[in-house]
Design an enzyme around this catalytic site. Structure first.
Site, short mmCIF file in Angstrom:
data_model
loop_
_atom_site.label_atom_id
_atom_site.label_comp_id
_atom_site.label_asym_id
_atom_site.label_seq_id
_atom_site.Cartn_x
_atom_site.Cartn_y
_atom_site.Cartn_z
N ASP A 154 -4.63 -7.23 20.63
CA ASP A 154 -5.92 -6.67 20.22
C ASP A 154 -7.10 -7.56 20.60
OD1 ASP A 154 -4.71 -4.46 19.11
OD2 ASP A 154 -4.57 -5.32 17.11
N LYS A 178 -5.30 2.06 24.03
CA LYS A 178 -5.81 1.65 22.72
C LYS A 178 -6.96 2.59 22.33
CE LYS A 178 -3.01 -1.76 21.95
NZ LYS A 178 -2.03 -1.66 20.85
C1 S3P Z 1 -0.68 -2.75 14.96
C2 S3P Z 1 0.04 -2.90 16.10
C3 S3P Z 1 -0.57 -2.97 17.44
C4 S3P Z 1 -2.06 -3.24 17.37
C5 S3P Z 1 -2.73 -2.41 16.34
C6 S3P Z 1 -2.15 -2.67 14.96
C7 S3P Z 1 0.03 -2.67 13.68
O1 S3P Z 1 -0.37 -1.77 18.11
O2 S3P Z 1 -2.66 -3.01 18.63
O3 S3P Z 1 -4.13 -2.69 16.29
O4 S3P Z 1 -0.60 -2.80 12.62
O5 S3P Z 1 1.26 -2.50 13.70
P1 S3P Z 1 0.97 -1.50 19.00
O6 S3P Z 1 2.08 -1.70 18.10
O7 S3P Z 1 0.85 -0.07 19.45
O8 S3P Z 1 0.86 -2.46 20.13
#
Ligand code: S3P
Length: 440
Positions: A320, A347
């Site tokens: 992120d 994203k």
């Molecule tokens: C998150 C996982 C991440 C991240 C998101 C929050 C989470 O996404 O980018 O902001 O809380 O599990 P991905 O698992 O799709 O990479």
């Protein structure tokens, strides 16, 4: 009509002083989910009072859970037990929040009632097959659009889900967490093997609520045999929000800041590792464990940065933080290359394209690639950039102002409220010359 927000940042300045950024978004979501399913009363402090986490909170209220607060980050959740949720009367609207939608799809697949999950324009364009396909293997019935996007219409399959042994094709904590939550309602064992470590807040919090989860190397397993016992939660500050100031203080000469009570779970600290590889001076002070999560104060003083090839292994651990890391790269001497980060394209916006476009407007040589970016450090100019409604893009370009030759205007910043409503006040308190303008 909804308001549009433009950020205007005047060039120069430095960051000084100390700040506590708001609570971790990932942990805040999970505190509502597990607190609601627990037996007993869970008190939460440090909860992130921002749109994404509040969308999860509202969804659980809509499923009959009594939740008091949030007030000053404090919540009281009257857990209904694993089988105590009730059918929502209308679709659950999750706004901009991918975490809410992906985790809830797993949790709701095994309930005794049907549900529907909807979101805003950005969320309605994001890929959901990554969760609906493995859930279908478990016996879930979820209807998506033809493109595999929301709305998700979930037919509750109480008692009918079965565990799977899933090799996750991408490193995603959301997919992993979705399947673990579904696994709490499935016959047999549900296992997820991840290709690279991703944030493990779900596993940690399940253990904190005394629910059995087993971890063997890169494989996590869960079954329906267990119940959740209420457990108070102290949410650390979000390292993803702290990241803007880690970069800001590094690039702006004369900076010296302390960010207090930041979560430093090793699955989240890629941003510190990457910045240190670039030459940043970040000290991790007063390390402690708070409610099962490591926390520390981060001391940053400015330091010249040098371009690097970002190691692949750090990508999921900083997933992120790339918008603001691209700004760090633009301010570094030499070239920075990122690859292996195709996830950034799906994203809240296409973060590779949107950041490359904005950096180019500011005069930086930023070349987007299929799975990353190549950036030549150089002087940052002035200009007007578009955040495409992506909170992290808006905040990243605000930080670029510290090194710009003239004002930067950033369009479409209303979604900063999804993760960091206090951004403008904390950033200006630390020394960023930022104002926010609203028009309806
Ligand atoms: C998150 C996982 C991440 C991240 C998101 C929050 C989470 O996404 O980018 O902001 O809380 O599990 P991905 O698992 O799709 O990479």
């Amino acid at each position: 009509m909804s308001k549009t927000v433009t950020f205007i940042v005047q060039p120069g300045g430095s960051l000084n002083g100390s700040a506590r950024v708001p609570g971790d978004k990932s942990i805040s979501h999970r505190s509502i989910m597990l607190g609601s399913l627990a037996e007993g009363i869970t008190h939460v402090k440090g909860f992130l009072q921002a749109e994404d986490a509040l969308a999860t909170l509202q969804a659980f209220r809509d499923m009959g859970v009594r939740i008091e607060g949030p007030k000053d980050g404090e919540l009281t959740i009257y857990g209904v037990g694993k089988h105590g949720l009730t059918a929502p009367q209308k679709p659950l609207y999750l706004g901009n929040s991918g975490t809410s939608m992906r985790l809830l799809s797993g949790l709701l697949a095994g309930q005794a009632f049907d549900s529907e999950l909807t979101g805003d324009k950005s969320l309605s364009g994001r890929p959901m097959k990554r969760v609906t396909e493995p859930l279908a293997e478990m016996g879930a019935e979820i209807e998506t659009t033809e493109k595999g996007t929301a709305p998700l219409k979930i037919k509750g399959q109480a008692g009918k889900l079965k565990g799977i042994d899933y090799q996750m094709p991408m490193a995603s904590a959301q997919v992993k967490s979705c399947l673990l939550l579904a696994g709490m309602y499935a016959k047999g064992i549900t296992s997820v093997t991840e290709p690279a470590p991703t944030r493990d807040h779900t596993e940690r919090m399940l253990s904190g609520f005394s629910y059995p989860v087993e971890k063997q190397g890169s494989k996590v397993s869960i079954s329906a045999k267990g119940s959740l016992t209420a457990n108070d939660i102290d949410v650390p500050s979000d390292i993803s929000s702290a990241a803007f100031f880690l970069v800001g203080a590094s690039i702006a000469p004369g900076s010296d800041i302390v960010l207090r009570h930041v979560g430093i779970n090793p699955t989240r600290t890629g941003v510190i590792d990457i910045l240190r590889l670039m030459g940043a001076k970040i000290e991790v002070l007063n390390e402690r464990i708070v409610g099962g999560e490591p926390v520390a104060d981060l001391h940053v003083v400015s330091s010249p940065l040098t371009g690097i090839d970002i190691p692949d292994a750090l990508v999921p651990l900083a997933i992120d933080e790339f918008p603001v890391l691209f700004v760090a790269a633009a301010c570094a001497q030499g070239q920075t290359r990122l690859s292996g980060a195709e996830e950034l394209r799906v994203k809240e916006s296409d973060r590779i394209q949107v950041m490359a476009d904005g950096l180019q407007v500011l005069g930086i040589d930023a070349e987007p690639t299929a799975d990353g970016m190549i950036i030549q450090g150089g002087p940052i100019g002035a200009g007007r950039v578009i955040s495409h409604g992506d909170h992290r893009i808006a905040m990243a370009f605000s930080i670029a102002g510290l090194k710009a030759s003239g004002p930067i205007e950033i369009e479409d910043c209303e979604n900063v409220n999804t993760s960091f409503p206090e951004f403008v006040s904390i950033a200006t308190k630390l020394g960023l010359k930022l104002i926010s303008e609203q028009a309806s």
